[in-house]
Write an enzyme that holds these catalytic residues in place. Structure first.
Site, PDB file in Angstrom:
ATOM      1  CG  HIS A 145      -1.835   1.141   1.349  1.00 39.02           C
ATOM      2  ND1 HIS A 145      -3.135   1.106   0.885  1.00 39.02           N
ATOM      3  CD2 HIS A 145      -1.665   2.388   1.865  1.00 39.02           C
ATOM      4  CE1 HIS A 145      -3.713   2.284   1.109  1.00 39.02           C
ATOM      5  NE2 HIS A 145      -2.837   3.085   1.717  1.00 39.02           N
ATOM      6  CD  GLU A 146       1.909   3.701   3.650  1.00 38.98           C
ATOM      7  OE1 GLU A 146       2.130   4.756   3.023  1.00 38.98           O
ATOM      8  OE2 GLU A 146       0.892   3.548   4.368  1.00 38.98           O
ATOM      9  CG  HIS A 149       0.111   6.101  -0.647  1.00 37.69           C
ATOM     10  ND1 HIS A 149      -1.000   6.525  -1.323  1.00 37.69           N
ATOM     11  CD2 HIS A 149      -0.339   5.595   0.535  1.00 37.69           C
ATOM     12  CE1 HIS A 149      -2.085   6.278  -0.595  1.00 37.69           C
ATOM     13  NE2 HIS A 149      -1.706   5.708   0.539  1.00 37.69           N
ATOM     14  CG  HIS A 155      -6.330   6.008   0.127  1.00 34.47           C
ATOM     15  ND1 HIS A 155      -6.408   6.946   1.121  1.00 34.47           N
ATOM     16  CD2 HIS A 155      -5.248   5.250   0.411  1.00 34.47           C
ATOM     17  CE1 HIS A 155      -5.410   6.756   1.980  1.00 34.47           C
ATOM     18  NE2 HIS A 155      -4.690   5.737   1.559  1.00 34.47           N
ATOM     19  CB  CYS A 156      -8.002   1.950  -4.966  1.00 33.41           C
ATOM     20  SG  CYS A 156      -8.889   1.111  -6.276  1.00 33.41           S
ATOM     21  CB  CYS A 161      -7.788  -2.263  -4.799  1.00 29.53           C
ATOM     22  SG  CYS A 161      -6.242  -1.510  -5.378  1.00 29.53           S
ATOM     23  CB  CYS A 180      -7.992  -3.025  -8.560  1.00 28.66           C
ATOM     24  SG  CYS A 180      -7.736  -1.268  -8.905  1.00 28.66           S
ATOM     25  CB  CYS A 183      -4.121   0.141  -8.529  1.00 27.65           C
ATOM     26  SG  CYS A 183      -5.318   1.230  -7.717  1.00 27.65           S
TER      27      CYS A 183
HETATM   28 ZN   LIG Z   1      -2.892   5.083   2.108  1.00 24.92          ZN
HETATM   29 ZN   LIG Z   2      -7.082  -0.130  -7.009  1.00 24.93          ZN
END
Ligand SMILES: [Zn+2]
Ligand SMILES: [Zn+2]
Length: 194
Positions: A145-146, A149, A155-156, A161, A180, A183
């Site tokens: 996740h990071e 970024h 954010h999705c 995702c 996803c 992304c």
């Molecule tokens: Zn985040």
């Molecule tokens: Zn996504």
């Protein structure tokens, strides 16, 4: 040119033994999207300075961790290395009770604080026997996740995702480790443009 994700252990406790498993998870997800990436683990534990610790809250200050990592790894910063510190700590940022992690995309620096991802902190009966796998999976998700970024993703809205926002450990559990399609495309583009 290959880009590098550098995972930097910030604590020994409950982190170091698992790190090869995270590396494998993270490399697995990324290599299915792009060939232009390597995932490495920094060979030493980088202790955070106590100046980043807020004694009144007993938590680390997120932006202070980012500044510290940016300073230590400033010589590596050529746009192709993404540094993600990971420690068994609790951290917060202004206006938030806690953060699972934070990223500074302009500097290519992020961290993940794993203490609140530890299944031992929550109802133990539900997690009996799968504590290890669940912990590794949660930490892998937050690192991915990071990293998203750091690559410019926001954010999705797809709840499965890995880029969907998690406000609790239950939300971390309900998303997958994967980006996803939308992304994934952005990530593949980001790497091919580097
Ligand atoms: Zn985040
Ligand atoms: Zn996504």
């Amino acid at each position: 040119m290959k880009n590098k994700v550098l995972i930097v252990p910030l604590t020994r406790c409950f982190v170091f033994d698992f790190i090869e498993d995270w590396r494998r998870n993270i490399y697995g997800v990324l290599s299915s999207i792009t060939p232009y990436i390597d995932v490495e683990v920094w060979p030493e534990i980088l202790k955070l300075p106590m100046s980043c610790f807020d004694w009144s809250r007993k938590q680390y200050v997120g932006p202070c961790i980012l500044d510290y990592l940016a300073n230590i790894f400033r010589d590596l910063r050529d746009g192709s290395v993404f540094v993600i510190g990971v420690g068994y700590i609790d951290a917060y940022d202004e206006g938030l009770n806690f953060v699972f992690g934070e990223a500074s995309p302009s500097r290519g620096i992020a961290f993940v604080s794993t203490q609140r991802l530890d299944p031992a902190l929550y109802s133990t009966s539900k997690y009996a026997g799968k504590r290890y796998d669940l912990y590794v999976e949660r930490v892998s998700k937050e690192i991915l996740h990071e990293l998203g970024h750091l690559l410019g993703l926001r954010h999705c809205s797809n709840p499965k995702c890995v880029m969907s926002f998690s406000n609790s450990v239950f939300e971390v559990d309900s998303k997958t480790m994967y980006y996803c399609e939308r992304c994934s495309t952005k990530i593949a583009e980001a790497f091919s443009l580097m």
